[in-house]
Design a protein around this motif. Sequence first.
Motif, PDB file in Angstrom:
ATOM      1  N   ALA A   1       6.468  15.229   0.760  1.00 44.84           N
ATOM      2  CA  ALA A   1       7.870  15.659   0.706  1.00 44.84           C
ATOM      3  C   ALA A   1       8.636  15.353   1.998  1.00 44.84           C
ATOM      4  CB  ALA A   1       7.953  17.138   0.354  1.00 44.84           C
ATOM      5  N   PRO A   2       8.030  15.558   3.190  1.00 43.45           N
ATOM      6  CA  PRO A   2       8.795  15.258   4.406  1.00 43.45           C
ATOM      7  C   PRO A   2       9.203  13.782   4.527  1.00 43.45           C
ATOM      8  CG  PRO A   2       6.845  16.561   4.922  1.00 43.45           C
ATOM      9  CD  PRO A   2       6.707  16.126   3.506  1.00 43.45           C
ATOM     10  N   LEU A   3       8.474  12.900   3.831  1.00 45.05           N
ATOM     11  CA  LEU A   3       8.786  11.462   3.913  1.00 45.05           C
ATOM     12  C   LEU A   3       9.657  10.991   2.741  1.00 45.05           C
ATOM     13  CD1 LEU A   3       5.264  10.038   4.857  1.00 45.05           C
ATOM     14  CD2 LEU A   3       7.275  10.125   6.339  1.00 45.05           C
ATOM     15  N   SER A   4      10.067  11.952   1.912  1.00 41.63           N
ATOM     16  CA  SER A   4      10.772  11.602   0.679  1.00 41.63           C
ATOM     17  C   SER A   4      11.944  10.654   0.941  1.00 41.63           C
ATOM     18  CB  SER A   4      11.270  12.888   0.026  1.00 41.63           C
ATOM     19  OG  SER A   4      12.047  12.573  -1.072  1.00 41.63           O
ATOM     20  N   GLY A   5      11.995   9.565   0.170  1.00 41.41           N
ATOM     21  CA  GLY A   5      13.091   8.585   0.312  1.00 41.41           C
ATOM     22  C   GLY A   5      12.685   7.380   1.140  1.00 41.41           C
ATOM     23  N   VAL A   6      11.542   7.470   1.852  1.00 36.77           N
ATOM     24  CA  VAL A   6      11.101   6.335   2.678  1.00 36.77           C
ATOM     25  C   VAL A   6      10.370   5.321   1.798  1.00 36.77           C
ATOM     26  CG1 VAL A   6       9.584   5.610   4.575  1.00 36.77           C
ATOM     27  CG2 VAL A   6      10.890   7.742   4.759  1.00 36.77           C
ATOM     28  N   ALA A   7      10.769   4.056   1.882  1.00 36.35           N
ATOM     29  CA  ALA A   7      10.096   2.982   1.136  1.00 36.35           C
ATOM     30  C   ALA A   7       9.625   1.925   2.126  1.00 36.35           C
ATOM     31  CB  ALA A   7      11.047   2.362   0.126  1.00 36.35           C
ATOM     32  N   LEU A   8       8.465   1.333   1.856  1.00 38.67           N
ATOM     33  CA  LEU A   8       7.962   0.284   2.757  1.00 38.67           C
ATOM     34  C   LEU A   8       6.971  -0.600   1.997  1.00 38.67           C
ATOM     35  CD1 LEU A   8       5.273   1.615   5.235  1.00 38.67           C
ATOM     36  CD2 LEU A   8       6.005   2.884   3.227  1.00 38.67           C
ATOM     37  N   PRO A   9       6.797  -1.860   2.464  1.00 42.33           N
ATOM     38  CA  PRO A   9       5.788  -2.698   1.818  1.00 42.33           C
ATOM     39  C   PRO A   9       4.401  -2.158   2.128  1.00 42.33           C
ATOM     40  CG  PRO A   9       6.870  -3.898   3.625  1.00 42.33           C
ATOM     41  CD  PRO A   9       7.460  -2.527   3.594  1.00 42.33           C
ATOM     42  N   ALA A  10       3.512  -2.153   1.140  1.00 43.40           N
ATOM     43  CA  ALA A  10       2.163  -1.617   1.353  1.00 43.40           C
ATOM     44  C   ALA A  10       1.205  -2.300   0.390  1.00 43.40           C
ATOM     45  CB  ALA A  10       2.164  -0.115   1.116  1.00 43.40           C
ATOM     46  N   ARG A  11      -0.088  -2.053   0.611  1.00 38.65           N
ATOM     47  CA  ARG A  11      -1.099  -2.500  -0.357  1.00 38.65           C
ATOM     48  C   ARG A  11      -1.712  -1.252  -0.970  1.00 38.65           C
ATOM     49  NH1 ARG A  11      -4.677  -6.385   2.307  1.00 38.65           N
ATOM     50  NH2 ARG A  11      -2.901  -7.704   1.855  1.00 38.65           N
ATOM     51  N   ALA A  12      -1.569  -1.112  -2.297  1.00 38.39           N
ATOM     52  CA  ALA A  12      -2.157   0.040  -2.998  1.00 38.39           C
ATOM     53  C   ALA A  12      -3.440  -0.444  -3.667  1.00 38.39           C
ATOM     54  CB  ALA A  12      -1.184   0.580  -4.019  1.00 38.39           C
ATOM     55  N   MET A  13      -4.546   0.306  -3.436  1.00 38.71           N
ATOM     56  CA  MET A  13      -5.864  -0.160  -3.921  1.00 38.71           C
ATOM     57  C   MET A  13      -6.606   0.943  -4.683  1.00 38.71           C
ATOM     58  SD  MET A  13      -6.958  -1.949  -0.346  1.00 38.71           S
ATOM     59  CE  MET A  13      -6.043  -0.785   0.641  1.00 38.71           C
ATOM     60  N   ALA A  14      -7.237   0.554  -5.770  1.00 37.99           N
ATOM     61  CA  ALA A  14      -8.102   1.477  -6.519  1.00 37.99           C
ATOM     62  C   ALA A  14      -9.078   0.659  -7.345  1.00 37.99           C
ATOM     63  CB  ALA A  14      -7.278   2.388  -7.425  1.00 37.99           C
ATOM     64  N   ASN A  15     -10.313   1.079  -7.353  1.00 34.02           N
ATOM     65  CA  ASN A  15     -11.345   0.470  -8.206  1.00 34.02           C
ATOM     66  C   ASN A  15     -11.372  -1.065  -8.126  1.00 34.02           C
ATOM     67  OD1 ASN A  15     -12.402   2.916  -9.295  1.00 34.02           O
ATOM     68  ND2 ASN A  15     -10.507   3.102 -10.475  1.00 34.02           N
ATOM     69  N   GLY A  16     -11.246  -1.605  -6.904  1.00 39.98           N
ATOM     70  CA  GLY A  16     -11.381  -3.044  -6.701  1.00 39.98           C
ATOM     71  C   GLY A  16     -10.134  -3.855  -7.020  1.00 39.98           C
ATOM     72  N   THR A  17      -9.049  -3.190  -7.377  1.00 43.09           N
ATOM     73  CA  THR A  17      -7.792  -3.908  -7.645  1.00 43.09           C
ATOM     74  C   THR A  17      -6.774  -3.517  -6.590  1.00 43.09           C
ATOM     75  OG1 THR A  17      -8.287  -3.911  -9.983  1.00 43.09           O
ATOM     76  CG2 THR A  17      -6.003  -4.315  -9.405  1.00 43.09           C
ATOM     77  N   ALA A  18      -5.921  -4.467  -6.195  1.00 43.96           N
ATOM     78  CA  ALA A  18      -4.930  -4.175  -5.152  1.00 43.96           C
ATOM     79  C   ALA A  18      -3.592  -4.793  -5.523  1.00 43.96           C
ATOM     80  CB  ALA A  18      -5.408  -4.760  -3.823  1.00 43.96           C
ATOM     81  N   PHE A  19      -2.514  -4.105  -5.142  1.00 45.65           N
ATOM     82  CA  PHE A  19      -1.168  -4.640  -5.347  1.00 45.65           C
ATOM     83  C   PHE A  19      -0.392  -4.574  -4.041  1.00 45.65           C
ATOM     84  CE2 PHE A  19      -2.334  -3.497  -9.669  1.00 45.65           C
ATOM     85  CZ  PHE A  19      -1.941  -4.645 -10.351  1.00 45.65           C
ATOM     86  N   ASP A  20       0.188  -5.699  -3.643  1.00 46.08           N
ATOM     87  CA  ASP A  20       1.032  -5.759  -2.452  1.00 46.08           C
ATOM     88  C   ASP A  20       2.487  -5.714  -2.889  1.00 46.08           C
ATOM     89  OD1 ASP A  20      -1.236  -6.078  -1.013  1.00 46.08           O
ATOM     90  OD2 ASP A  20      -0.698  -7.997  -0.109  1.00 46.08           O
ATOM     91  N   GLU A  21       3.085  -4.549  -2.814  1.00 44.27           N
ATOM     92  CA  GLU A  21       4.507  -4.408  -3.155  1.00 44.27           C
ATOM     93  C   GLU A  21       5.022  -3.190  -2.428  1.00 44.27           C
ATOM     94  OE1 GLU A  21       4.633  -5.433  -7.750  1.00 44.27           O
ATOM     95  OE2 GLU A  21       6.645  -5.418  -6.861  1.00 44.27           O
ATOM     96  N   ALA A  22       6.248  -2.773  -2.743  1.00 41.63           N
ATOM     97  CA  ALA A  22       6.793  -1.596  -2.049  1.00 41.63           C
ATOM     98  C   ALA A  22       6.192  -0.309  -2.602  1.00 41.63           C
ATOM     99  CB  ALA A  22       8.300  -1.569  -2.208  1.00 41.63           C
TER     100      ALA A  22
END
Length: 267
Positions: A202-223
Motif C-alpha cells: 500500500a505505501p508504494l501504491s501507484g508506483v510502476a516500473l519495469p521488472a521481471r516477474a518469475m514463477a515456476n520457471g517462467t518469466a515476463f519482462d514488463e511493467a
Amino acid sequence: MHYDTAIIGAGAAGMMCAAHAGGRVLVVDHARAPGEKIRISGGGRCNFTNLHCTPEAFISANPHFAKSALARYTQWDFIDLVDRYGIAWHEKTLGQLFCDGSAKQIVAMLRGMMQQAGADLRLGATASGFAKQDGCFNFSLQDADGNSEITADRLVVATGGKSIPKMGATGLAYDIAARFGLAVTPTRAGLVPFTFTDGRFAPLSGVALPARAMANGTAFDEAILFTHRGLSGPASLQISSYWEEGDALSLDLDPAGTLLEALRTQR
Ligand SMILES: Cc1cc2nc3c(=O)[nH]c(=O)nc-3n(C[C@H](O)[C@H](O)[C@H](O)COP(=O)(O)OP(=O)(O)OC[C@H]3O[C@@H](n4cnc5c(N)ncnc54)[C@H](O)[C@@H]3O)c2cc1C
C-alpha cells in the motif's frame, strides 16, 4: 424456427464464428449490445493481436488446439482484416497491436461482418432448455418479440469466461457441457492481479516500473504496478497464469542490471 447454426454469445468468438459459419445463422445474446468485453479491452483501444503470436504463447490442456487454430488463421490474417476495414493501429510494445482510435472500431467491424453474412442477431434474449433430438439441437428463446422454439443443425456455445458477471458473463457453457455429459477441465483465474491481505504494498501504491516477474520457471519482462491491494501491471497479470496458491513468486526490480551503475552515477 430452424437454423443451420445457432450461436449463443455475441462476443469476439461468437461474432467471428457467425461471420464464417455460412448458411442460416442465429446469434443470441442476453446483453443489450454485442462485444461488450471488446469495448473495454486494452484500456478502450483493444490489443487486437500480437506480431509474435505463436502456439507456445497459449496455455491449454491441449497444446495442439492452438497449433491447429493458428495454422489456419494467423495474426497476419487478422491484421489484414483490420486493414481492410480501414482501422488505424500501432505497435505499443513487445509486438502488441492496438487501435489508434477505439476498441469500438473492432466491435463495429465484427458486427458488420456478421451482418454481411446475413446472421440473425437477437439481443436481450434468453436461451434455455437445451436438448438434442433426432440429430438436431433445440432450445427456447425469449426476447422482446416473445417466446420461440429454435432448432439448429449446429450449436456453438461462445459465452466466454466467467469473469465480470456485471458485463454479462455467466456459466451457461458449463451448464450445457454438464447437460450433454462433456468433460470440462478445471478452471481458475488467469491474467489477474495479485492481492495481499496484509496490504504490504500500500505505501508504494501507484508506483510502476519495469521488472521481471518469475514463477515456476517462467518469466515476463514488463511493467509491474504496486496497488493498494497488491501487484498489478502487465508482468504481474502475465505471470499470474503460471502461478498457483502456495507457489513462490519472484520479482527482479532491476532486470536490465543497470541499478548499480545508476547509483554510482547518482553518487
Ligand atoms: C478489462 C479487460 C481487458 C481486456 N483486454 C484485452 C485486450 O486488449 N486484448 C485481448 O485480446 N483480450 C483482452 N481481454 C480479454 C477478451 O476480452 C476476451 O478474451 C474476449 O472478450 C473473449 O471473447 P469471447 O467471445 O470468448 O467471450 P466474451 O467476449 O465474454 O463474450 C461472451 C458473450 O456471451 C454472452 N453471454 C454470456 N452468458 C450468456 C447467456 N447465459 N445467455 C446469452 N448470452 C450470454 C455475453 O453477454 C457476451 O456477449 C480483456 C478482458 C478484460 C476483462
